[in-house]
Motif scaffolding. Structure first.
Motif, mmCIF file in Angstrom:
data_model
loop_
_atom_site.group_PDB
_atom_site.id
_atom_site.type_symbol
_atom_site.label_atom_id
_atom_site.label_comp_id
_atom_site.label_asym_id
_atom_site.label_seq_id
_atom_site.Cartn_x
_atom_site.Cartn_y
_atom_site.Cartn_z
ATOM 1 N N PHE A 27 56.597 11.350 -34.441
ATOM 2 C CA PHE A 27 57.119 11.396 -35.808
ATOM 3 C C PHE A 27 57.054 12.826 -36.327
ATOM 4 O O PHE A 27 56.060 13.521 -36.158
ATOM 5 C CB PHE A 27 56.273 10.441 -36.664
ATOM 6 C CG PHE A 27 56.491 10.526 -38.139
ATOM 7 C CD1 PHE A 27 55.503 11.024 -38.978
ATOM 8 C CD2 PHE A 27 57.678 10.093 -38.709
ATOM 9 C CE1 PHE A 27 55.692 11.094 -40.355
ATOM 10 C CE2 PHE A 27 57.887 10.158 -40.083
ATOM 11 C CZ PHE A 27 56.885 10.659 -40.908
ATOM 12 N N GLN A 28 58.145 13.276 -36.955
ATOM 13 C CA GLN A 28 58.118 14.575 -37.607
ATOM 14 C C GLN A 28 58.680 14.391 -39.002
ATOM 15 O O GLN A 28 59.861 14.073 -39.152
ATOM 16 C CB GLN A 28 58.934 15.610 -36.823
ATOM 17 C CG GLN A 28 58.822 17.003 -37.392
ATOM 18 C CD GLN A 28 59.514 18.069 -36.550
ATOM 19 O OE1 GLN A 28 59.946 17.801 -35.423
ATOM 20 N NE2 GLN A 28 59.627 19.270 -37.096
ATOM 21 N N ILE A 87 53.880 17.820 -36.210
ATOM 22 C CA ILE A 87 54.287 16.840 -35.206
ATOM 23 C C ILE A 87 53.184 15.789 -35.158
ATOM 24 O O ILE A 87 52.001 16.122 -35.103
ATOM 25 C CB ILE A 87 54.433 17.463 -33.804
ATOM 26 C CG1 ILE A 87 55.274 18.731 -33.856
ATOM 27 C CG2 ILE A 87 55.030 16.465 -32.817
ATOM 28 C CD1 ILE A 87 56.708 18.540 -34.258
ATOM 29 N N MET A 131 51.846 12.039 -33.427
ATOM 30 C CA MET A 131 52.070 11.086 -32.340
ATOM 31 C C MET A 131 50.903 10.118 -32.239
ATOM 32 O O MET A 131 49.832 10.366 -32.817
ATOM 33 C CB MET A 131 52.308 11.791 -31.015
ATOM 34 C CG MET A 131 51.217 12.706 -30.554
ATOM 35 S SD MET A 131 51.639 13.515 -28.974
ATOM 36 C CE MET A 131 51.025 12.314 -27.807
ATOM 37 N N LYS A 191 47.668 8.413 -30.981
ATOM 38 C CA LYS A 191 46.482 8.982 -30.345
ATOM 39 C C LYS A 191 46.471 8.585 -28.863
ATOM 40 O O LYS A 191 46.770 7.435 -28.539
ATOM 41 C CB LYS A 191 45.257 8.400 -31.052
ATOM 42 C CG LYS A 191 43.953 8.996 -30.628
ATOM 43 C CD LYS A 191 42.816 8.502 -31.518
ATOM 44 C CE LYS A 191 41.483 8.823 -30.835
ATOM 45 N NZ LYS A 191 40.405 7.973 -31.251
ATOM 46 N N ILE A 244 47.759 10.948 -34.506
ATOM 47 C CA ILE A 244 47.148 12.276 -34.655
ATOM 48 C C ILE A 244 48.236 13.254 -35.078
ATOM 49 O O ILE A 244 49.403 13.084 -34.712
ATOM 50 C CB ILE A 244 46.486 12.770 -33.351
ATOM 51 C CG1 ILE A 244 47.436 12.628 -32.174
ATOM 52 C CG2 ILE A 244 45.183 12.042 -33.085
ATOM 53 C CD1 ILE A 244 46.880 13.197 -30.876
ATOM 54 N N SER A 245 47.834 14.262 -35.857
ATOM 55 C CA SER A 245 48.802 15.217 -36.375
ATOM 56 C C SER A 245 48.493 16.607 -35.836
ATOM 57 O O SER A 245 47.335 16.970 -35.686
ATOM 58 C CB SER A 245 48.745 15.219 -37.900
ATOM 59 O OG SER A 245 49.567 16.237 -38.399
ATOM 60 N N SER A 246 49.545 17.370 -35.552
ATOM 61 C CA SER A 246 49.328 18.693 -34.962
ATOM 62 C C SER A 246 48.656 19.652 -35.939
ATOM 63 O O SER A 246 48.163 20.696 -35.532
ATOM 64 C CB SER A 246 50.645 19.295 -34.488
ATOM 65 O OG SER A 246 51.499 19.539 -35.586
ATOM 66 N N ASP A 247 48.608 19.307 -37.245
ATOM 67 C CA ASP A 247 47.877 20.168 -38.172
ATOM 68 C C ASP A 247 46.515 19.574 -38.507
ATOM 69 O O ASP A 247 45.856 20.001 -39.448
ATOM 70 C CB ASP A 247 48.687 20.428 -39.458
ATOM 71 C CG ASP A 247 48.916 19.160 -40.268
ATOM 72 O OD1 ASP A 247 48.447 18.080 -39.839
ATOM 73 O OD2 ASP A 247 49.558 19.243 -41.319
ATOM 74 N N ASN A 248 46.099 18.582 -37.691
ATOM 75 C CA ASN A 248 44.773 17.968 -37.833
ATOM 76 C C ASN A 248 44.579 17.199 -39.127
ATOM 77 O O ASN A 248 43.459 16.800 -39.445
ATOM 78 C CB ASN A 248 43.647 19.012 -37.691
ATOM 79 C CG ASN A 248 43.215 19.177 -36.244
ATOM 80 O OD1 ASN A 248 43.626 18.404 -35.371
ATOM 81 N ND2 ASN A 248 42.397 20.167 -35.981
#
Lengths: 610, 207
Positions: free
Chosen positions: B144-145, B152, B154, B156, B185-189
């Motif tokens: 998902f974006q 980004i 996705m 876990k 989980i998100s790429s920006d935590n």
């Protein structure tokens, strides 16, 4: 080929030793570290006898330094100093400094490193001698010494004439032996004398010694150049082996579909391909070693040695493609999909050793792979469907990994920038007689411009414990416990393969529909699977556990085959030509991984959270 | 301000235009039936009203049928997400004995252009075509974006989002389904989760 077995079997355990102990028997591999700065700078032993000389001299330095410390404790009361001890040290150190310069002729960086320690130690003993000189006993000794030297001057003159005679006859070894014995005697005495007091005796000696040294140096340079040339030619031998061995492997694969690899083991096309990659690695390491030898002994970093790394690469890729061609002719159609997938994995393993995004091997082998695929009429269509079924998750995962790595590495410093920074030195372990570090200095300098142990300690004190990022972590072998970060800008990395990534790897594999039965059918998927299973990473980050200082030429003259990826493969390593090769430093950082970025996922050490 | 009586009596269709229609119909009715009683007039009015409503409805339906279905995905996530007005589903058969792949995208994978938010749902199934997904539940990876600037998101690793499909709608060739919840989980935590979702996906041509 599955790379999941981290728990090494006995043979593999032998292979999985740390980088340091894989060097040949001729040289002694130790180097100063932050924890053990007193360790000697390793020797490469290209010239016979050099390694023993290095070991001997470091031993001597340690002994005389201990002696000095004992005397130094008494310096407040000079009468307590021992003239005999000081004299003996002066003689030994004079000889040791000559030996250190000889080591430089032998192409050993330890030579000037030792001298940078021996000279200040000698000066320190000289200071002690002068402290003793000021005592009543000392003054008596000075008078006695001058009288004795004056009385023996005719004998000395006769001796020097004889020595000169030996020189004229060309008996350089005998000359040196006799002169050094006399030199030790003289230096034991003159340590207590002023410059003008010792001049009448030491000047004539130095004149003849100097004459002999010029001839000795010229003779030795010639001899050593010859020895170095032979050593260099030996290093190029593996290149021929690449072609000859591959020819045999190709024949066997073409006829039987299997080939003998090492130690009587046999393997199919993918194992044979991996074996040829290993032969390429051996040849590459050999060329690096040869080039380093020439550089150390001639100062020429761009020497023309054939083949060039890029010529070797062209040859190697052609050899690899020919192995696939052979497989294409002998592999039965029902085995083709498995062989195809296994070969794709090996191709991507080798590509990563050429560069983080290199496609040289996959592109070079593409025609042969097409030929192999054509043997199974349904395979091409399946490859197309597989690509459609897996390219979207791969694209998303690559995006996620690179964005997440940016987040994780937000305030992370790269190793090179930390090592080149100029900062104050918080503490040092220099001898009392040495000057303390002053002001801001480069954390990890690229020139061995001070004793190696001092540099190692003062770098470690500013680096150990600090978190750092390193690019490109490559596992040495499928079962090795360590991986390397290739050499760049004066340093390389040594990283344990310790991050648990089973969950991430199995998640990736199910996303690209790969399991124990079905392998990847596209280059991207093969790269994903092989890098995940091997623990090859684009970036690894964690605290620095230890810092090692090595001499650059030694590091590459003694490069083990298994570590061929430490040096660039396929292109010549650029070297600095403004500094003498023997003076150039190579730092090794041992990093404890806390997180890492695979092209398609990120992984963190479990228990620390994301 | 007092609203006039007639607007309070409006029942869904514009009273003014209804009055206009009535104005056409009524005189004709009166002409046809001279001497109608009040009750008869009321009945005629109601009949006319119903005819107008019927015409309006059939017009609207005709307009709808001219545009093809685009599909949609609505997601109930820990951060609100606007409805995504596009979704396409495809079953890809690799054909060597591997499981088949179900892929639902809200964008065209062949094109660089994207509209945000965009989603990929990706899982494996034994079904060999989209119609075979009817009634099936597939464990999917969700990607998902939310915006062009990221992050980004996705599922876990080791987890999945269930997608349960209903029957295929043969009229407009769409497959409807619901999403279950899942850990993301998100790429920006930043923390993010999906609680549920609905989808209507157009079946890709040839599937």
């Amino acid at each position: 080929m599955q790379y999941r077995n981290y728990h090494a079997r006995p043979y593999a355990r032998f292979m999985a030793i740390s980088l340091a102990s894989l060097i040949g028997a001729a040289s002694v591999w130790a180097n100063p570290t932050g924890q053990q700065p007193e360790r000697p700078l390793a020797s490469h032993g290209t010239i016979a006898g050099a390694s023993e000389k290095v070991t001997g001299l470091y031993k001597l330095y340690n002994e005389e330094y201990a002696t000095f410390q004992q005397q130094y404790e008494r310096r407040e009361v000079p009468t307590k100093l021992s003239d005999r001890v000081i004299a003996k040290a002066a003689g030994r150190l004079w000889k040791a400094r000559r030996d250190a310069e000889h080591l430089t002729l032998m192409g050993e960086p330890a030579g000037s490193a030792l001298n940078s320690q021996l000279s200040p130690l000698f000066m320190a003993f000289s200071d002690l001698a002068f402290a003793y000189r000021s005592t009543p006993r000392g003054q008596q000794l000075v008078q006695k010494t001058i009288t004795k030297l004056k009385r023996e001057l005719p004998k000395l003159t006769k001796f020097l004439t004889q020595a000169d005679g030996a020189l004229q006859k060309g008996n350089l070894e005998i000359f040196e032996k006799l002169m050094e014995k006399k030199g030790i005697e003289l230096h034991e005495q003159i340590i207590f004398l002023t410059a003008s007091e010792k001049r009448p005796f030491i000047e004539p000696f130095n004149a003849v010694m100097g004459k002999g040294d010029t001839l000795l140096t010229r003779q030795r340079k010639q001899q050593y150049m010859e020895q170095a040339k032979q050593a260099m030619e030996k290093q190029i031998a593996p290149v021929a082996l690449l072609s000859s061995e591959t020819a045999r492997i190709r024949r066997e694969i073409a006829s039987a579909g299997t080939a003998t690899l090492v130690e009587g083991t046999t393997g199919g096309p993918a194992e044979a391909f991996a074996q040829v990659c290993k032969l390429w690695g051996n040849a590459s390491a050999g060329l690096v070693r040869a080039r380093a030898i020439v550089w150390a002994f001639t100062g020429r970093g761009e020497a023309k040695i054939e083949p060039s790394p890029s010529e070797l690469q062209t040859t190697a890729i052609a050899e690899l493609a020919s192995v696939i061609d052979a497989a294409a002719s002998s592999t039965p159609p029902d085995k083709v999909p498995q062989v195809y997938a296994d070969l794709l994995k090996q191709i991507t393993v080798m590509d990563r050793r050429l560069g983080a995004y290199s496609k040289a091997v996959s592109e070079g082998c593409e025609p042969a792979m097409k030929k192999l695929a054509a043997k199974d009429p349904a395979l091409s269509m399946r490859i197309e469907s597989y690509r459609r079924a897996t390219s979207e998750p791969l694209k998303w995962r690559m995006l996620f990994a690179s964005q997440h790595a940016k987040t994780l590495g937000n305030s992370l410093r790269q190793a090179t920038s930390m090592m080149g920074a100029k900062t104050e030195v918080p503490s040092h372990k220099r001898p009392a007689y040495a000057r303390a570090p002053n002001g801001k200095t480069v954390v990890a300098p690229l020139t061995l411009n001070a004793p190696a142990g001092w540099l190692a300690y003062e770098a470690a004190v500013r680096l150990v414990g600090k978190p750092v990022g390193e690019r490109r972590m490559l596992r040495l072998t499928p079962t090795s416990r360590t991986a390397v970060v290739p050499f760049d800008s004066g340093h390389y990395g040594n990283v344990p393969v310790s991050l648990q990534s089973d969950i991430e790897v199995s998640d990736l594999k199910s996303a690209i529909v790969v399991d124990d039965t079905y392998g990847p059918l596209s280059v991207e998927a093969a790269d994903a699977v092989s890098s995940a299973e091997l623990h090859d990473y684009l970036m690894v980050a964690g605290p620095i556990r230890e810092v090692h200082l090595e001499a650059l030429v030694t590091r590459f003259i003694a490069l083990p085959d298994v570590a061929y990826a430490l040096a660039p493969v396929g292109r010549i390593m650029m070297v600095e030509d403004s500094v003498s090769p023997l003076q150039q430093a190579c730092w090794r950082l041992d990093v404890d991984p806390v997180w890492a970025q695979n092209k398609y996922f990120t992984v963190a050490s479990k228990g620390k959270g994301r | 301000m007092l609203k006039p009586n007639r607007l309070r009596n409006c029942r869904g269709i514009c009273w003014r235009s209804a009055r206009g229609a009535l104005a056409l119909v009524l005189p004709a009715a009166l002409l046809m039936n001279p001497g109608c009683s009040k009750a008869e007039i009321k009945e005629k009015l109601e009949q006319a009203q119903a005819k107008v409503e019927a015409v309006a409805e059939s017009t609207a339906k005709a307009v709808e049928e001219r545009l093809p279905a685009t599909g949609s995905i609505t997601l109930d996530m820990s951060k609100p997400v606007e409805e995504i007005k596009r979704a396409e589903v495809e079953v890809i058969v690799i054909g060597d004995g591997r499981p088949n792949v179900v892929q639902i995208v809200t964008y065209d994978p062949e094109s660089e252009k994207r509209a945000y938010p965009c989603v990929l749902l990706h899982g494996t199934t034994s079904a060999t075509s989209a119609s075979g997904l009817s009634g099936e539940t597939v464990a999917c990876d969700m990607y998902f974006q939310p915006t062009v600037a990221g992050p980004i998101v996705m599922t876990k690793p080791g987890t999945s989002v269930s997608v349960t499909f209903r029957s295929i709608n043969s009229e407009d060739n769409t497959l409807a389904g619901t999403l279950g919840g899942g850990e993301l989980i998100s790429s920006d935590n930043s923390p993010i989760n999906v609680r549920s979702g609905d989808l209507v996906a157009v079946v890709k041509e040839g599937n």
